[in-house]
Design a protein around this motif. Sequence first.
Motif, mmCIF file in Angstrom:
data_model
loop_
_atom_site.group_PDB
_atom_site.id
_atom_site.type_symbol
_atom_site.label_atom_id
_atom_site.label_comp_id
_atom_site.label_asym_id
_atom_site.label_seq_id
_atom_site.Cartn_x
_atom_site.Cartn_y
_atom_site.Cartn_z
ATOM 1 N N GLU A 17 87.808 47.158 5.241
ATOM 2 C CA GLU A 17 88.472 48.431 4.950
ATOM 3 C C GLU A 17 89.028 48.442 3.530
ATOM 4 O O GLU A 17 88.907 49.427 2.808
ATOM 5 C CB GLU A 17 89.585 48.697 5.959
ATOM 6 C CG GLU A 17 90.146 50.098 5.847
ATOM 7 C CD GLU A 17 91.088 50.437 6.985
ATOM 8 O OE1 GLU A 17 91.957 51.289 6.730
ATOM 9 O OE2 GLU A 17 90.956 49.878 8.083
ATOM 10 N N ALA A 55 86.133 48.876 1.167
ATOM 11 C CA ALA A 55 85.686 50.270 1.151
ATOM 12 C C ALA A 55 86.634 51.141 0.332
ATOM 13 O O ALA A 55 86.187 51.972 -0.467
ATOM 14 C CB ALA A 55 85.561 50.802 2.573
ATOM 15 N N ARG A 56 87.936 50.966 0.519
ATOM 16 C CA ARG A 56 88.904 51.756 -0.256
ATOM 17 C C ARG A 56 88.765 51.478 -1.747
ATOM 18 O O ARG A 56 88.874 52.374 -2.574
ATOM 19 C CB ARG A 56 90.330 51.483 0.216
ATOM 20 C CG ARG A 56 90.715 52.278 1.449
ATOM 21 C CD ARG A 56 92.224 52.301 1.664
ATOM 22 N NE ARG A 56 92.861 51.002 1.526
ATOM 23 C CZ ARG A 56 93.132 50.170 2.530
ATOM 24 N NH1 ARG A 56 92.836 50.512 3.758
ATOM 25 N NH2 ARG A 56 93.716 49.018 2.314
ATOM 26 N N PHE A 68 85.182 53.176 -2.669
ATOM 27 C CA PHE A 68 84.980 54.603 -2.425
ATOM 28 C C PHE A 68 86.232 55.456 -2.603
ATOM 29 O O PHE A 68 86.135 56.683 -2.648
ATOM 30 C CB PHE A 68 84.391 54.821 -1.030
ATOM 31 C CG PHE A 68 83.146 54.026 -0.788
ATOM 32 C CD1 PHE A 68 82.019 54.212 -1.568
ATOM 33 C CD2 PHE A 68 83.107 53.072 0.210
ATOM 34 C CE1 PHE A 68 80.871 53.462 -1.362
ATOM 35 C CE2 PHE A 68 81.958 52.322 0.434
ATOM 36 C CZ PHE A 68 80.847 52.517 -0.352
ATOM 37 N N HIS A 105 89.036 57.948 -2.544
ATOM 38 C CA HIS A 105 89.300 59.158 -1.755
ATOM 39 C C HIS A 105 88.128 59.563 -0.867
ATOM 40 O O HIS A 105 88.307 60.349 0.060
ATOM 41 C CB HIS A 105 89.637 60.335 -2.678
ATOM 42 C CG HIS A 105 90.877 60.142 -3.473
ATOM 43 N ND1 HIS A 105 92.110 59.973 -2.909
ATOM 44 C CD2 HIS A 105 91.069 60.075 -4.819
ATOM 45 C CE1 HIS A 105 93.016 59.828 -3.848
ATOM 46 N NE2 HIS A 105 92.408 59.880 -5.017
ATOM 47 N N CYS A 123 86.757 57.945 1.299
ATOM 48 C CA CYS A 123 86.981 57.419 2.653
ATOM 49 C C CYS A 123 87.819 58.366 3.506
ATOM 50 O O CYS A 123 87.873 58.213 4.722
ATOM 51 C CB CYS A 123 87.674 56.058 2.595
ATOM 52 S SG CYS A 123 86.647 54.733 1.956
ATOM 53 N N TYR A 131 88.175 61.462 5.344
ATOM 54 C CA TYR A 131 87.251 62.454 5.890
ATOM 55 C C TYR A 131 87.680 63.883 5.582
ATOM 56 O O TYR A 131 86.864 64.710 5.203
ATOM 57 C CB TYR A 131 87.093 62.255 7.406
ATOM 58 C CG TYR A 131 86.203 63.293 8.028
ATOM 59 C CD1 TYR A 131 84.821 63.183 7.922
ATOM 60 C CD2 TYR A 131 86.737 64.396 8.681
ATOM 61 C CE1 TYR A 131 83.988 64.146 8.468
ATOM 62 C CE2 TYR A 131 85.912 65.365 9.228
ATOM 63 C CZ TYR A 131 84.544 65.232 9.123
ATOM 64 O OH TYR A 131 83.727 66.193 9.648
ATOM 65 N N ALA A 139 79.001 51.465 2.761
ATOM 66 C CA ALA A 139 78.948 52.926 2.672
ATOM 67 C C ALA A 139 78.583 53.522 4.031
ATOM 68 O O ALA A 139 79.198 54.501 4.466
ATOM 69 C CB ALA A 139 77.936 53.356 1.617
ATOM 70 N N ASP A 158 79.177 52.397 6.905
ATOM 71 C CA ASP A 158 80.289 52.238 7.849
ATOM 72 C C ASP A 158 81.511 53.082 7.501
ATOM 73 O O ASP A 158 82.220 53.528 8.387
ATOM 74 C CB ASP A 158 80.706 50.762 7.929
ATOM 75 C CG ASP A 158 79.648 49.887 8.567
ATOM 76 O OD1 ASP A 158 78.722 50.422 9.236
ATOM 77 O OD2 ASP A 158 79.719 48.655 8.395
ATOM 78 N N PHE A 159 81.769 53.297 6.194
ATOM 79 C CA PHE A 159 83.025 53.934 5.801
ATOM 80 C C PHE A 159 82.891 55.335 5.214
ATOM 81 O O PHE A 159 83.880 56.069 5.166
ATOM 82 C CB PHE A 159 83.806 53.022 4.842
ATOM 83 C CG PHE A 159 84.390 51.830 5.537
ATOM 84 C CD1 PHE A 159 85.630 51.907 6.143
ATOM 85 C CD2 PHE A 159 83.688 50.641 5.618
ATOM 86 C CE1 PHE A 159 86.173 50.828 6.807
ATOM 87 C CE2 PHE A 159 84.208 49.549 6.278
ATOM 88 C CZ PHE A 159 85.449 49.636 6.881
ATOM 89 N N VAL A 160 81.721 55.712 4.757
ATOM 90 C CA VAL A 160 81.484 57.084 4.292
ATOM 91 C C VAL A 160 80.150 57.579 4.860
ATOM 92 O O VAL A 160 79.273 58.022 4.125
ATOM 93 C CB VAL A 160 81.540 57.205 2.740
ATOM 94 C CG1 VAL A 160 82.961 57.098 2.233
ATOM 95 C CG2 VAL A 160 80.641 56.200 2.057
#
Length: 146
Positions: free
Chosen positions: A82, A85-86, A89, A91, A93, A95, A123, A125-127
Amino acid sequence: ITRQLHAWLSSDGGKDLSFGVISFYKAQADLIRQQLGHITDDDKKLRVGTVDSFQGMEFDVVFLSMVRTLPKNWRPKDDDREKQARGLFGHLCLYNRLNVSMSRQKKLLVVVGDAGSLQNQLAADFVPGLVDFLHLCRNEGVVLPC
């Protein structure tokens, strides 16, 4: 983005359209606004701003700036996916912000960014919505290389 907007706004086809330019970052929105100069002072014809300033608004054509990119030789600094991902990516992330940014157009959404950053498991998994959008563009739309 700015060259394309100048061309559309000065063409006969573009004079009846409204345009929005969305960035996730205020500094980038300010830079784009500065580069566009005074094409028009009509906020209904052209508006440049952050995702939050576009809540509840619609435009015929929206340019969405996805400024995140996967750095060369990127290696995770943390085992926490997580956090990874933050870091990659930001913002994107969130939704609700992604949803607002990708649903402001009536006729055309032009997403400008690095498609390579969406071609990994992190990507997916998180976006996932953004990854799905890229696949949709490749299969039914247009993806232009830079």
